[in-house]
Scaffold this active site. Sequence first.
Site, mmCIF file in Angstrom:
data_model
loop_
_atom_site.group_PDB
_atom_site.id
_atom_site.type_symbol
_atom_site.label_atom_id
_atom_site.label_comp_id
_atom_site.label_asym_id
_atom_site.label_seq_id
_atom_site.Cartn_x
_atom_site.Cartn_y
_atom_site.Cartn_z
ATOM 1 N N ARG A 98 27.968 15.341 73.240
ATOM 2 C CA ARG A 98 28.298 16.877 72.725
ATOM 3 C C ARG A 98 26.923 17.191 72.140
ATOM 4 N NH1 ARG A 98 32.409 17.122 67.869
ATOM 5 N NH2 ARG A 98 30.940 15.960 66.886
ATOM 6 N N LYS A 201 27.433 22.084 68.123
ATOM 7 C CA LYS A 201 27.362 21.646 66.571
ATOM 8 C C LYS A 201 25.884 22.191 66.366
ATOM 9 C CE LYS A 201 28.741 17.881 64.167
ATOM 10 N NZ LYS A 201 29.521 18.726 63.070
ATOM 11 N N GLU A 237 39.731 27.242 63.472
ATOM 12 C CA GLU A 237 39.672 25.790 62.750
ATOM 13 C C GLU A 237 39.758 26.023 61.321
ATOM 14 O OE1 GLU A 237 36.511 23.443 64.272
ATOM 15 O OE2 GLU A 237 35.411 25.217 64.834
#
Length: 357
Positions: A98, A201, A237
Amino acid sequence: MTEIHELIVKIKKQNKNIMEQIDWANLGFGYIKTDFNIRCTYSNGQWGELEVHDTEYISLHIAATSLHYGQEAFEGLKAYRGQDGKIRIFRMDENAKRMQDSCSGILMAKLPVEKFEQAVIKAVKLNERFVPPYESGASLYVRPLLIGSGAQIGVKPATEYMFIIFVTPVGPYFKGGFQTTPFVIMREYDRSAPLGMGKYKVGGNYAASLVAGQRAHEMGYSNIFYLDAKEKKYIDECGAANFFGIKNNTYITPQSASILPSITNRSLMVLAAELGLKVEQRQVPVEELDTFDEAGACGTAAVLSPIERIHDFDEKKSYIFSHDGKPGPICDKLYHKLRAIQYGDEADNHGWITVVE
Ligand code: PLP
Ligand code: COI
């Protein structure tokens, strides 16, 4: 003694007071200094060797792209001490991959997966004494970050990068640990754009969430509950965690291009299927909240945090999932199953665990 062993002895002595003051059973989600951090730098088109540092500070060029143009990505994973005393790290290959995706998203040099994994293991081993005891229910949070360190004044990617991993012992992210907490929908805030950076991220997403997060906390909520930024029609989210709802023996979680693909959520989907639930990953209209029997927020820091209620600030209505403050039965099962694997109480049948030798 070799140089590194001498350094370890010296730093351990120096940080003795920090160690002695830790109240393992009552740790919050905060920063505590540990002994060592690991670093690696990228220049002339290649990554160097892993370095061990004992200072918490870095020296950075004033024109570094991370400082001006947000070339920064980070990760979060945990190491757990089992009843057998062994330390287990959860799915670090997924964090490595990721981080590579995040690097693609903001044009940074990608760290090879293997190097990422070596650095995580090194950081955990060198700070082993900070891995909380099994009984405390706490864990060692591992925070890798990768930043543009090279100077640039035009809006362009750097040619030099710095990768750092530090660790810090942590307790629950939300107060009270495995307890229900309330969230709030406020349509005036977005954390990411529909075709933007939400799936990566990167630090900018978190800067973008600070005002909303603070407002939610001031109003007594554990965090903001984001809807899709384009239509405000679908669930995205819950602050720094993914959302899932449970109904009709089904685990339902949003599919969205602007949310972070949570490793915890992916693991819970596997465990839910093994527990005999159907699993659906799809767009979830906000009104569907009315139909869920249980709901939760999931992530490395959040683990599985059952949701008590979601208040829709604009529509002035609440969706309630727990009347007595207790987690529902499916949340309870999933939480204990996941924790059992992470702490080594149950066999790891998925290849998710790396035991630190
Ligand atoms: N969503 C956001 C925005 C996050 O910051 C995190 C934390 O990493 C998550 C979801 C959960 O992801 P993971 O389970 O991989 O920690
Ligand atoms: C994590 O769950 O690891 C996160 O990164 C959340 C965080 C921003 C505290």
